[in-house]
Design a protein around this motif. Structure first.
Motif, PDB file in Angstrom:
ATOM      1  N   MET A   1       0.857  -1.201   0.000  1.00  0.00           N
ATOM      2  CA  MET A   1       0.000   0.000   0.000  1.00  0.00           C
ATOM      3  C   MET A   1       0.882   1.237   0.000  1.00  0.00           C
ATOM      4  O   MET A   1       1.785   1.378   0.828  1.00  0.00           O
ATOM      5  CB  MET A   1      -0.910  -0.007   1.223  1.00  0.00           C
ATOM      6  N   LYS A   2       0.675   2.149  -0.936  1.00  0.00           N
ATOM      7  CA  LYS A   2       1.527   3.323  -1.004  1.00  0.00           C
ATOM      8  C   LYS A   2       1.192   4.290   0.124  1.00  0.00           C
ATOM      9  O   LYS A   2       0.092   4.294   0.666  1.00  0.00           O
ATOM     10  CB  LYS A   2       1.389   4.007  -2.361  1.00  0.00           C
ATOM     11  N   ASN A   3       2.185   5.106   0.468  1.00  0.00           N
ATOM     12  CA  ASN A   3       2.017   6.048   1.563  1.00  0.00           C
ATOM     13  C   ASN A   3       0.982   7.112   1.214  1.00  0.00           C
ATOM     14  O   ASN A   3       0.874   7.548   0.069  1.00  0.00           O
ATOM     15  CB  ASN A   3       3.359   6.711   1.891  1.00  0.00           C
ATOM     16  N   TYR A   4       0.257   7.528   2.246  1.00  0.00           N
ATOM     17  CA  TYR A   4      -0.759   8.572   2.073  1.00  0.00           C
ATOM     18  C   TYR A   4      -0.077   9.931   2.038  1.00  0.00           C
ATOM     19  O   TYR A   4       0.712  10.263   2.918  1.00  0.00           O
ATOM     20  CB  TYR A   4      -1.764   8.509   3.221  1.00  0.00           C
ATOM     21  N   ARG A   5      -0.383  10.717   1.025  1.00  0.00           N
ATOM     22  CA  ARG A   5       0.108  12.095   0.960  1.00  0.00           C
ATOM     23  C   ARG A   5      -0.880  12.994   1.698  1.00  0.00           C
ATOM     24  O   ARG A   5      -2.058  13.019   1.372  1.00  0.00           O
ATOM     25  CB  ARG A   5       0.247  12.554  -0.497  1.00  0.00           C
ATOM     26  N   LYS A   6      -0.371  13.721   2.658  1.00  0.00           N
ATOM     27  CA  LYS A   6      -1.233  14.584   3.461  1.00  0.00           C
ATOM     28  C   LYS A   6      -1.937  15.587   2.560  1.00  0.00           C
ATOM     29  O   LYS A   6      -1.341  16.161   1.660  1.00  0.00           O
ATOM     30  CB  LYS A   6      -0.401  15.310   4.522  1.00  0.00           C
ATOM     31  N   ARG A   7      -3.223  15.782   2.823  1.00  0.00           N
ATOM     32  CA  ARG A   7      -4.037  16.720   2.062  1.00  0.00           C
ATOM     33  C   ARG A   7      -4.401  17.914   2.939  1.00  0.00           C
ATOM     34  O   ARG A   7      -4.565  17.792   4.156  1.00  0.00           O
ATOM     35  CB  ARG A   7      -5.329  16.038   1.571  1.00  0.00           C
ATOM     36  N   ILE A   8      -4.569  19.055   2.319  1.00  0.00           N
ATOM     37  CA  ILE A   8      -5.012  20.241   3.044  1.00  0.00           C
ATOM     38  C   ILE A   8      -6.398  20.005   3.633  1.00  0.00           C
ATOM     39  O   ILE A   8      -6.741  20.526   4.702  1.00  0.00           O
ATOM     40  CB  ILE A   8      -4.975  21.458   2.106  1.00  0.00           C
ATOM     41  N   ALA A   9      -7.193  19.184   2.961  1.00  0.00           N
ATOM     42  CA  ALA A   9      -8.543  18.874   3.456  1.00  0.00           C
ATOM     43  C   ALA A   9      -8.536  18.075   4.749  1.00  0.00           C
ATOM     44  O   ALA A   9      -9.560  18.032   5.445  1.00  0.00           O
ATOM     45  CB  ALA A   9      -9.332  18.113   2.380  1.00  0.00           C
ATOM     46  N   ASP A  10      -7.403  17.449   5.102  1.00  0.00           N
ATOM     47  CA  ASP A  10      -7.346  16.657   6.332  1.00  0.00           C
ATOM     48  C   ASP A  10      -7.727  17.498   7.548  1.00  0.00           C
ATOM     49  O   ASP A  10      -8.576  17.110   8.360  1.00  0.00           O
ATOM     50  CB  ASP A  10      -5.939  16.088   6.546  1.00  0.00           C
ATOM     51  N   ASP A  11      -7.086  18.648   7.679  1.00  0.00           N
ATOM     52  CA  ASP A  11      -7.337  19.506   8.839  1.00  0.00           C
ATOM     53  C   ASP A  11      -8.725  20.141   8.772  1.00  0.00           C
ATOM     54  O   ASP A  11      -9.364  20.370   9.810  1.00  0.00           O
ATOM     55  CB  ASP A  11      -6.264  20.594   8.930  1.00  0.00           C
ATOM     56  N   ILE A  12      -9.183  20.429   7.560  1.00  0.00           N
ATOM     57  CA  ILE A  12     -10.527  20.999   7.415  1.00  0.00           C
ATOM     58  C   ILE A  12     -11.572  19.976   7.867  1.00  0.00           C
ATOM     59  O   ILE A  12     -12.524  20.312   8.582  1.00  0.00           O
ATOM     60  CB  ILE A  12     -10.785  21.427   5.957  1.00  0.00           C
ATOM     61  N   LEU A  13     -11.392  18.720   7.458  1.00  0.00           N
ATOM     62  CA  LEU A  13     -12.325  17.664   7.863  1.00  0.00           C
ATOM     63  C   LEU A  13     -12.320  17.485   9.373  1.00  0.00           C
ATOM     64  O   LEU A  13     -13.391  17.361   9.997  1.00  0.00           O
ATOM     65  CB  LEU A  13     -11.949  16.349   7.170  1.00  0.00           C
ATOM     66  N   LYS A  14     -11.145  17.501   9.958  1.00  0.00           N
ATOM     67  CA  LYS A  14     -11.050  17.338  11.411  1.00  0.00           C
ATOM     68  C   LYS A  14     -11.809  18.455  12.125  1.00  0.00           C
ATOM     69  O   LYS A  14     -12.540  18.206  13.095  1.00  0.00           O
ATOM     70  CB  LYS A  14      -9.569  17.356  11.820  1.00  0.00           C
TER      71      LYS A  14
END
Length: 424
Positions: A1-14
């Motif tokens: 499984m390839k590594n997840y690239r952090k998205r700007i939406a991550d913090d928005i979703l949180k």
């Protein structure tokens, strides 16, 4: 499984999960909605799991509450397969009395709302995801921060590693997460595959109306030719008639564009309406943009070499790339991106306007000293038109460029920033 690239939406979703019972993530297919949701989900229901799909749909009719059991936040992926889940989730949110309970993701194709009786107001919040910005895909160094500029930073310093050939590739590759880590030749295929899927399938699913693929191609090609313009549907219909054998009516053009908008293939930019010193009439039409420049390149049938040999087309599609990135960054800052044009010919390619009333004026130029100078003069002219007794002065003026080795602040205060070193 390839590594997840952090998205700007991550913090928005949180953040959104902390404020509402459920979050619905929307956006074009292949932009990474499910993968991003999986990073925060404590349990997951994949509605389209081939082994359980029919069982899940049946259960949504008989006892939807059973499907909502699980650790929270619970991800319901492809929720639109069972629209009755919407009201069941709203009911659960009300009765649990806790925030951050559910994340909904699904196809860009809208759900059938005939089985939805409640809007979700007060229980749901929405998050729009787009393809990756250059900062998210690792193609921008991120040394110049829009947030810092809004906070009053004067001195900037940033390096860009993107030359004109690489920039042409990035426009054609687009921000599709799947393509980012592929070798270049295969990465370029992904946008073409996306375009083909829209032409032959997705646009029909948007409104359940079967469309002629060749007519869809003609419409999408014309739309690509008009990136960054404010042309009405009548002009697009005329453009199709002039460039293709078979014409399309204005009504057909409008219906096709509406379908493309519903599946997040196009995302036009609204006009900005500032307080001006004069009574200049402001043009209020939306500016035409694809949600990602690679769709325009695929619709035109061009690749990186074609764009380097046609700088005019390159410039239009580069503007689409910049608008995509600015929209992603604006989401993180709590802002929106607009354009400005008036009857006197004054224009501004992008206005990044925050909810607190602060804004930055941005001109987009592929590169070159003459074009940078032209962009800077246009920004200063625009600034002079704004009535600062009735609204704030702009936080910054920026010429956003495609090529250029570094970012700097000119003697007149205008920032020159290559897209390859920008972030939110």
């Amino acid at each position: 499984m390839k590594n997840y690239r952090k998205r700007i939406a991550d913090d928005i979703l949180k953040r959104k999960l902390e404020g509402k019972g459920a979050v619905l993530i929307e956006g074009p297919k292949w932009c990474g909605k499910t993968t991003t949701a999986e990073q925060l989900a404590a349990s997951i229901l994949y509605m389209d799991d081939p082994e359980k799909k029919e069982q899940n749909i049946t259960m949504s009719e008989l006892n939807p509450k059973r499907l909502l059991r699980g650790a929270t936040p619970r991800l319901i992926d492809e929720w639109q397969l069972a629209p009755k889940l919407w009201d069941a989730i709203r009911f659960e949110v009300d009765h649990r009395g806790e925030l951050g309970q559910f994340i909904l993701t699904g196809s860009a194709v809208p759900a059938d709302t005939k089985d939805v009786t409640h809007s979700g107001t007060g229980r749901f919040t929405w998050l729009t995801m787009r393809p990756m910005s250059l900062y998210e895909s690792g193609d921008s160094t991120g040394q110049v921060s829009l947030k810092d500029l809004f906070n009053g930073a004067e001195d900037i310093d940033g390096d860009s590693n993107i030359n004109i050939d690489r920039l042409a590739f990035l426009v054609c590759r687009g921000g599709w997460p799947q393509a980012v880590d592929m070798r270049d030749e295969i990465a370029l295929d992904q946008a073409i595959d996306y375009y083909d899927a829209v032409v032959h399938s997705d646009i029909n699913r948007a409104d359940n109306v079967q469309k002629n693929p060749e007519r869809v191609k003609r419409l999408m090609r014309s739309y690509a030719r008009n990136q960054g313009s404010q042309v009405p549907n009548t002009v697009i219909a005329q453009d199709i008639a002039a460039n293709d054998e078979f014409p399309m009516s204005e009504e057909t053009v409008a219906s096709y564009i509406h379908a493309l908008r519903k599946i997040f293939v196009v995302e036009d930019m609204p006009a900005w309406n500032p307080n001006l010193r004069s009574k200049t009439a402001i043009r209020s039409s939306d500016t035409r943009y694809y949600i990602d420049p690679s769709i325009a390149a695929a619709a035109l049938g061009i690749g990186p070499n074609d764009m380097v040999n046609d700088l005019k087309t390159f410039g239009f599609l580069f503007e689409t790339l910049c608008v995509r990135d600015l929209r992603v960054y604006a989401d993180a800052l709590g802002g929106e991106v607009y354009h400005y044009r008036d009857k006197d010919g004054q224009e501004c390619d992008a206005v990044l306007h925050l909810r607190n009333g602060e804004y930055g004026l941005i001109e987009i130029k592929l590169g070159g000293d003459r074009w940078i100078e032209e962009g800077a003069e246009s920004l200063k002219s625009m600034q002079a038109k704004i009535d600062t007794d009735r609204m704030k002065a702009p936080s910054f003026l920026m010429v956003l460029t495609g090529v250029g080795d570094w970012a700097y602040r000119r003697h007149d205060g205008v920032y020159v920033v290559p897209i390859g070193c920008l972030k939110n």
